[in-house]
Design a protein around this motif. Structure first.
Motif: not given
Length: 814
Positions: A115-121
């Motif tokens: 999520r912190l990587q900007g992915q839709s988690a």
RNA sequence: GCAUCUGUAGCUCAGCGGUUAGAGCGCUUGAUUCACAUUCAAGAAGUCGCUGGUUCGAUUCCAGCCAGAUGCACCA
């Protein structure tokens, strides 16, 4: 009134509130985070743009489908593809134990990291209805209230289980919240929900129509205590001392046999010897009529190479109906199978003297008879394995029974390929071997259970005078027709396999329910909307990314999910399987009630905080390897969470020129909100810490991408505590002293005026803030609560920080 | 029987074909109104299970052995 910074991290007073806040803000939902993300905005725009270029699908355009696919790929490429974990659904009767804590921590760690990587988690939570376990819990619960399930009947009983489920079930999910699990609760599922059950029916019918499900009478593992058949992998073995009896069937029979279960010998049809055994060669092929205490049997002597000449007398009495191996030998030799033990564990088909007796009573009586007739030669004490039920611990009685099975061989081929080709990666890799070995030796899966709690088998019979069991045997792809009485009036059209009961006419549904693992096998896709192909979740989030679970359910669950997914969706269910080990006590012993060494995660959370527990479970845990955890370890990490708190307290107070005694923040604000560090003003210590910081950033990301959670955690721990706190903060104290005394109200003019001193002071403040805030983000997946608490404090004087650390941006490498 | 894992400091475990093998806990000595005693500094502690092999070099790779654990099958 200004909030003050207390001297210690008070986990107990903060964790619940922090979690509640995350939940109400919707941070667990991928949609909310997507909306907040700038990166996502650009992507959405790009996607909308390309969408507008897509011709209407109604117009005949051969490229429409390709373009749709292109968009999906584009989405993944720019936005980073979604990160999806389906939570292994805990049993509805469950209580949080340390194993759940480990799994949940790792699952949540990955979700937060991505999520912190900007992915839709997306982390999908849910519960399993746990057929046998729940039924027996509720049965006991009702019995305490003097309610007998057989008296109230199926319908009422199931209603009672649902009532129980609403009231007591699901506490475990509440407990998982305490662990900080950032699951999207709006997508919570239960394996017995209507949608899940619809998926199960669809799957059953699909497999049936493809001839992958059949009904047949085979020897199964029967648990008399649970009153149901169970699957091969639900049987456990326990070594025990047993008596081996040496005897002859009757005076005229030439061969002495040895057995631990004389009573089953009433169902013998043959004696097997090793083909090269000189003692018995002359008898092979002969048949003998014997009479055992009045029961007449025909015993044929056969040769089979699996017979061990050294065990017992080297001659085995074959009881095809009550021994797995004897069943196989009987099939190969066309021998009859005589069922002498029924589903209640009582003898049948053995004349008046024995019929109706319990197994042990029959054994006693028969041994008595044998010795009175001088047929019993001797007994020996041996050690052997007793098959027991993994649920209730009762002895398993193998017996022939008409059950539903899934053909595993064809499914296993595909499941093997998915892993050997590398489409699915198992971590650690050595479990791939275990997985292949299991698939190579797999036998058909018995999926029917004689229970009430579960998905009823979607097979319907026209009502008539025959028992349903008898009707079953008319099913078109029945594998093994047995002589089950008068079926001449039955017709194939009287049986219907389908998702709903056929209209008109009196139909009754098959009474059995499906194995709990049948519905769990669909979990990664049924939770996302399968079989509804147009489900947006299924399109966006399936296949899922990681399956994180214990190695102990590799067969029960992981392998079956792979098989079902490939068969039903044509896709792999997940890309990576991460298997964690068992949690043991600090002396590396299994945790058990009798040893009194059970660690209750809820107690530990109350005592040391969730973050400390999470950290203790992650650090030192390598995949597939058991992990020793004692209270001391958790205490150590409690100290670490406090270290994070205090270092942040120091930074916050010094950066704002606050008061270190009272913990009150000061008024000073750094003007450059971007925290641009003046490269020209760096001291040696500055340079050193900044270099380490970059190194750690790269290394932590690398470890996390490679599923090396322990290494990432250790490195952050060492870096934050010893390099940042012990070294840099100590130096920073001096560097910051370009300013007037802390906590005083001196005016600007009284500040030390050397430009160098001021520059260094400001630079140091920026470095402290930069390193702290970035470290907090990296630490967040491990210790979500304290990092969020501190983050909110920092936001008071650094408004550019994201609303929550959960949705901050992972620090970029320079 | 088939297979897998583990063996490194007192304990629990990392690590790795390449200087002097690491961490946490524990232990010893010392510090302390200055973010944190849930602290800090310094220190003691190891034949990397045993034996061979490969290599310039092995704790690391290979083989065998010993010890402990686990899975699968069998258990008549």
């Amino acid at each position: 009134m200004k909030k003050t910074f207390p001297k210690n991290w008070q986990h107990g007073e903060n964790e619940a509130e922090i979690y509640k806040n995350w939940e109400t803000k919707g941070f667990f939902k991928p949609e909310t985070v997507e909306k907040n993300s700038k990166k996502q905005e650009t992507i959405t725009k790009k996607i909308t743009n390309s969408k507008s270029q897509i011709p209407n699908e109604n117009e005949e355009n051969p490229n429409a489908k390709d373009q749709k696919l292109e968009i999906r790929n584009l989405k993944f490429e720019i936005l980073a593809k979604p990160f999806v974990i389906a939570m292994p659904p805990p049993n509805v009767t469950g209580r949080l134990h340390i194993g759940h804590a480990l799994g949940t921590t790792l699952q949540d760690l990955m979700t937060r990291y991505h999520r912190l990587q900007g992915q839709s988690a997306l982390y999908v939570p849910g519960m399993d209805h746990a057929g046998i376990a729940t039924q027996s819990v509720v049965d006991k619960y009702l019995r305490k209230q003097n309610i007998n399930k057989n008296e109230i009947g199926r319908e009422k009983f199931v209603a009672e289980v649902w009532k129980w489920k609403e009231q007591y079930g699901g506490t475990i999910l509440e407990q998982l919240r305490a662990l900080g699990a950032s699951c999207d609760w709006s997508r919570e599922k239960f394996t017995l929900d209507e949608e899940m059950s619809a998926a199960v029916r669809k799957a059953f019918v699909h497999l049936y129509e493809k001839n992958l499900i059949y009904c047949g009478e085979y020897i199964v593992n029967w648990c008399p205590k649970c009153g149901t058949a169970i699957a091969d992998d639900e049987v456990e073995h326990q070594t025990q001392k047993a008596k081996l009896y040496f005897f002859k069937y009757d005076k005229n029979f030439p061969i002495t046999i040895a057995t631990t279960r004389p009573e089953t010998k009433l169902g013998d049809v043959a004696v097997a010897v090793n083909p090269s055994d000189e003692r018995y060669k002359k008898f092979v092929g002969q048949s003998f009529d014997v009479e055992i205490d009045g029961i007449k049997r025909k015993i044929k002597v056969i040769a089979d190479r699996t017979v061990d000449q050294k065990f017992g007398t080297g001659a085995v009495g074959l009881t095809p109906a009550h021994s797995m191996i004897d069943w196989r030998i009987a099939e190969e030799n066309n021998l009859p199978k005589i069922k002498v033990i029924d589903e209640h564990g009582r003898l049948v088909n053995v004349g008046e003297k024995y019929s109706g007796l319990k197994v042990l009573e029959a054994r006693e009586k028969l041994v008595e008879y044998l010795s009175s007739e001088n047929l019993l030669e001797k007994t020996e004490e041996i050690e052997n394995n007793l098959a027991i039920c993994y649920r209730c611990g009762g002895a398993i009685e193998p017996l022939p029974s008409l059950q539903w099975f899934v053909k595993m061989k064809p499914l296993a081929v595909a499941a093997k390929e998915a892993v050997s080709s590398g489409k699915i990666k198992i971590i650690p890799k050595r479990f791939e071997k275990v997985y292949f070995h299991w698939l190579d030796n797999i036998r058909d899966w018995c999926i029917s259970r004689q229970l009430w709690w579960g998905q009823q088998i979607p097979v319907f019979y026209k009502k008539q005078e025959f028992e349903i069991k008898d009707q079953r045997s008319k099913i078109k792809n029945l594998e093994n027709i047995s002589d089950l009485g008068n079926l001449s009036n039955l017709d194939e059209k009287d049986i219907f396999v389908g998702e709903t009961m056929p209209a008109g006419g009196d139909w009754v549904q098959d009474e059995d329910v499906l194995d709990t693992w049948f519905s769990s096998a669909l979990w990664p896709f049924s939770t996302l909307g399968w079989p509804n192909e147009s489900s947006p979740d299924l399109e966006k989030y399936f296949p899922t990314t990681v399956m994180e679970t214990g190695y102990d359910i590799l067969f029960f669950w992981v392998a079956r999910m792979i098989m079902m997914s490939l068969e039903l969706t044509g896709e792999i269910p997940f890309e990576t399987v991460y298997l964690h080990g068992l949690v043991r006590d600090e002396k590396n012993r299994k945790m058990s009630k009798s040893l009194g060494n059970i660690l209750d995660p809820l107690d530990l959370i109350a005592k040391y905080g969730t973050d400390a527990l999470r950290m203790a479970l992650v650090v030192g845990s390598t995949p597939g390897q058991d992990l020793a955890v004692g209270e001391g370890k958790i205490k150590g990490f409690r100290n670490f969470t406090n270290k994070i708190w205090n270092a942040s307290r120091f930074v916050a107070l010094r950066v704002t020129d606050g008061d270190l005694q009272s913990g009150e923040l000061g008024e000073f604000r750094i003007k450059n909100s971007e925290l641009r560090i003046m490269e020209g003003e760096l001291s040696e210590a500055d340079k050193k810490i900044l270099a380490s910081h970059e190194k750690v950033k790269a290394s932590v990301k690398n470890h996390l991408d490679k599923f090396q959670f322990s290494l990432a955690g250790e490195e952050l721990y060492e870096y934050f505590w010893h390099q940042f706190c012990d070294e840099y903060i100590e130096v920073a104290k001096t560097q910051l002293d370009g300013l007037p005394l802390r906590g005083t109200t001196q005016s600007d003019s009284e500040k030390i005026a050397t430009p160098d001193g001021l520059a260094m002071t400001e630079n140091t403040k920026k470095i402290l803030l930069k390193i702290l805030s970035e470290s907090l983000i990296m630490l967040h997946p491990f210790v979500p609560f304290v990092t969020e608490a501190v983050w909110q404090e920092l936001r008071q004087f650094t408004p550019d920080l994201a609303e929550s650390i959960m949705i901050a941006e992972w620090p970029q490498l320079r």
